[in-house]
Design a protein around this motif. Structure first.
Motif, short mmCIF file in Angstrom:
data_model
loop_
_atom_site.label_atom_id
_atom_site.label_comp_id
_atom_site.label_asym_id
_atom_site.label_seq_id
_atom_site.Cartn_x
_atom_site.Cartn_y
_atom_site.Cartn_z
N PRO A 156 6.39 8.71 18.26
CA PRO A 156 4.93 8.65 18.20
C PRO A 156 4.47 8.67 16.74
CG PRO A 156 5.65 10.28 19.81
CD PRO A 156 6.88 9.84 19.07
N THR A 157 3.50 7.84 16.41
CA THR A 157 3.13 7.63 15.01
C THR A 157 1.62 7.59 14.85
OG1 THR A 157 5.16 6.35 14.68
CG2 THR A 157 3.43 6.10 13.03
N LEU A 158 1.11 8.30 13.84
CA LEU A 158 -0.27 8.17 13.41
C LEU A 158 -0.33 7.13 12.29
CD1 LEU A 158 -1.42 11.89 13.27
CD2 LEU A 158 -2.26 10.16 14.85
N VAL A 159 -1.29 6.21 12.40
CA VAL A 159 -1.40 5.10 11.45
C VAL A 159 -2.84 5.03 10.94
CG1 VAL A 159 -1.06 2.63 11.07
CG2 VAL A 159 0.39 3.85 12.73
N TRP A 160 -2.97 4.97 9.61
CA TRP A 160 -4.28 4.77 9.00
C TRP A 160 -4.25 3.49 8.16
CZ3 TRP A 160 -2.02 9.56 9.30
CH2 TRP A 160 -2.76 10.56 9.94
N GLN A 161 -5.33 2.74 8.21
CA GLN A 161 -5.54 1.64 7.29
C GLN A 161 -6.60 2.10 6.29
OE1 GLN A 161 -7.67 -2.34 8.04
NE2 GLN A 161 -5.52 -2.81 8.44
N VAL A 162 -6.21 2.11 5.01
CA VAL A 162 -7.10 2.67 3.99
C VAL A 162 -7.28 1.66 2.87
CG1 VAL A 162 -6.36 5.02 4.52
CG2 VAL A 162 -5.21 3.76 2.70
N ARG A 163 -8.38 1.81 2.16
CA ARG A 163 -8.65 1.00 0.97
C ARG A 163 -8.76 1.94 -0.22
NH1 ARG A 163 -10.88 -3.98 0.31
NH2 ARG A 163 -11.61 -4.03 2.47
N SER A 164 -8.02 1.63 -1.28
CA SER A 164 -8.01 2.48 -2.46
C SER A 164 -8.40 1.67 -3.69
CB SER A 164 -6.62 3.09 -2.67
OG SER A 164 -6.58 3.85 -3.85
N ASP A 165 -9.20 2.27 -4.57
CA ASP A 165 -9.60 1.60 -5.81
C ASP A 165 -8.55 1.77 -6.90
OD1 ASP A 165 -11.94 0.87 -4.58
OD2 ASP A 165 -13.07 2.59 -5.34
N GLU A 166 -7.67 2.78 -6.74
CA GLU A 166 -6.66 3.03 -7.75
C GLU A 166 -5.31 3.22 -7.08
OE1 GLU A 166 -7.79 6.41 -10.00
OE2 GLU A 166 -9.66 5.51 -10.78
N ALA A 167 -4.25 2.99 -7.86
CA ALA A 167 -2.90 3.19 -7.37
C ALA A 167 -2.38 4.55 -7.83
CB ALA A 167 -1.98 2.08 -7.89
N GLY A 168 -1.46 5.13 -7.02
CA GLY A 168 -0.85 6.39 -7.41
C GLY A 168 -0.71 7.33 -6.24
N PRO A 169 -0.06 8.49 -6.45
CA PRO A 169 0.15 9.46 -5.37
C PRO A 169 -1.14 10.19 -4.99
CG PRO A 169 0.97 10.33 -7.44
CD PRO A 169 0.57 8.91 -7.72
N VAL A 170 -1.31 10.38 -3.70
CA VAL A 170 -2.49 11.09 -3.18
C VAL A 170 -2.00 12.15 -2.19
CG1 VAL A 170 -4.62 10.91 -1.87
CG2 VAL A 170 -3.98 9.09 -3.44
N PRO A 171 -2.23 13.45 -2.43
CA PRO A 171 -1.87 14.48 -1.46
C PRO A 171 -2.93 14.54 -0.35
CG PRO A 171 -2.80 15.50 -3.41
CD PRO A 171 -2.74 14.02 -3.69
N LEU A 172 -2.47 14.54 0.89
CA LEU A 172 -3.38 14.53 2.02
C LEU A 172 -3.04 15.67 2.99
CD1 LEU A 172 -3.47 10.71 2.86
CD2 LEU A 172 -5.08 12.03 1.48
#
Length: 495
Positions: A178-194
């Motif tokens: 089972p998998t949770l999937v998000w489609q996101v748009r980001s203005d910058e590249a790099g690591p993001v803690p969520l």
């Protein structure tokens, strides 16, 4: 054995960011009635009934994702298969990241689903073993009642028995977890803690208490408590922070949940301190001060608090006739029958106070309290009774019934019954005889129900009594060793 050999021929796609390991935290809520969970349900090989895991949990996990500029797809696997997708939330976004879509994918791989996806496509089937093995290739036409293949020469072959099936790739849309999937748009590249959280079914907890009774110098108890945690959510939670909520939390549940889970493993751990307790809204929150792991299909036991030694207690003998009469009526109950006989059983109760002076003083979740006593002959602990306690705040009394006394008995009889219809009165008399065959005196509380009408008055009584409620009185009766005591009283009802 029949097998599916899947040869993956292509990657799963581009622009997908699979998350690294999660930092888990769980808060488990229980709907189990105290003491009502049959141990057979959570032993290895046991089975809960459909939808009958009486609780749920809030799962929180922290992960870091590497985002690219533009649209990315984030995937989190190993989520509980009993997740409530409507409760999923995500935190940690800043102004440069926007969620476009959120999906929960649960179309998991299985032999039947794979074959259904390969209808009208070419597969290879192996039959036999060793030198007799042969391979047949063709287009899969049907899986109903066997495999129906159309061979390259146009012929059709029905295969009832086979060893392996080879598929060139994993069909799109099928996943292994089972998998949770998000489609996101980001203005910058790099690591993001969520931070991600959701609710799941298939998890619950309950408390069990074990006590050892000591009557050498009065009455005292050694009390310890264990928490049992069931995880049948469809996911394991390694090295997780754990909290338990005790109290009646309002939650809307589906009318007809259909979940059948099987328990496969039991583990136990209690090598460090127990839970830390604090008030939380109108409930109580128990936090384990260390991390623990909760594998899927498992039961884990943890110490709720360190054992309390020498808790003062009181042993009480009760002869109770209050519960044997017909229910209350809107008019006087005038039948001469004094009600169903109460029998001769005298119940034995233990009582103690949940306060700091007793060595407790912690809000106690409801659960089963099991009492043992040491046999002085060989030092073994022998079971002497158990009862269920409800959620009990600190500085409150706890009283449990252990069973019926063997050497203390009682009998009750109606000695007089008179009605004066013109005056609207009824007089009734009873005698209760208590006999003590023990080698020491006892005090027996004789409870009587004045059930015939709301207006009553005790006209005469052989012993002092106290009023318990609007229709009950109690006689504390001293009975000598190998002696008997008879209580008599007359009551008048008026209407």
């Amino acid at each position: 054995m029949k097998r599916l050999l899947i040869l993956i021929a292509a990657a799963l796609g581009t622009g997908v960011q699979a998350a690294a390991e999660s930092d888990y935290a769980l808060t488990i809520y229980s709907r189990a009635q105290p003491g009502a969970v049959d141990p057979a349900l959570y032993r290895p090989g046991g089975r809960f009934q459909a939808g009958n895991v009486p609780g749920y949990a809030t799962v929180r996990l922290d992960r870091s994702f590497d985002l690219a500029v533009g649209v990315s797809e984030l995937r989190v696997q190993d989520v509980a298969s009993l997740i409530d997708p409507t409760t999923v939330s995500i935190r940690g976004w800043d102004g440069g990241v926007r969620v476009l879509e959120q999906n929960f994918e649960f179309d998991l791989v299985s032999s039947a689903k794979l074959l259904d996806r390969y209808l009208d496509r070419d597969i290879t089937v192996s039959r036999g073993t060793g030198d007799a093995a042969d391979r047949i290739s063709g287009t899969l036409l049907s899986t109903d009642g066997g495999l129906v293949l159309r061979k390259p020469d146009g012929g059709v072959q029905i295969i009832q028995s086979y060893r392996d099936i080879e598929l060139p790739e994993l069909p799109g849309g099928l996943i292994t977890k089972p998998t949770l999937v998000w489609q996101v748009r980001s203005d910058e590249a790099g690591p993001v803690p969520l931070g991600i959280s959701y609710e799941t079914g298939g998890m619950t907890w309950w408390a069990d208490y074990n006590a050892i009774l000591d009557e050498k110098d009065g009455c005292s108890l050694d009390v310890n408590a264990w928490v049992s945690i069931v995880n049948q959510s469809g996911a394991g939670f390694p090295d997780t922070r754990l909290k338990l909520i005790a109290g009646d939390v309002q939650r809307i549940a589906p009318e007809d949940p259909r979940v059948m889970m099987e328990m496969a493993r039991t583990t136990q751990a209690a090598d460090q301190a127990g839970f830390e307790e604090k008030s939380f809204f109108e409930y109580h929150l128990y936090t384990l001060p260390r991390r623990t792991s909760l594998p899927d299909n498992s039961t884990k036991q943890l110490e709720l608090f360190p054992a309390a030694r020498g808790v003062p207690c009181i042993k009480e003998y009760v002869y109770d006739a209050r519960g044997v009469y017909p229910g209350y009526r809107p008019e006087p109950y005038l039948d001469r029958n004094p009600g169903r006989s109460a029998g001769d059983d005298v119940a034995v109760y233990l009582g103690f106070r949940n306060d700091g002076e007793s060595g407790l003083g912690m809000p106690l979740p409801g659960g089963r309290l099991r009492i043992n006593k040491q046999d002085p002959g060989d030092g073994s602990l022998e079971f002497i009774g158990e009862d269920v306690i409800d959620h009990t705040p600190k500085d409150e009394d706890i009283r449990v019934r252990l069973g019926n006394a063997f050497d203390v008995v009682a009998e009750r009889r109606q000695t007089d019954y008179r009605i004066d219809a013109a005056a609207g009165t009824l007089r009734e008399s009873f005698e209760i005889t208590v006999r003590n065959h023990k080698d020491s005196p006892v005090t027996v509380n004789v409870n009587e129900a004045l059930y015939r009408w709301v207006n009553w008055k005790v006209i005469e009584a052989s012993h002092d009594f106290r009023k318990l409620d609007a229709r009950s009185i109690q006689f504390p009766v001293e009975v000598a060793s190998d002696g008997e005591t008879t209580v008599g009283y007359e009551v008048q009802y008026s209407w």
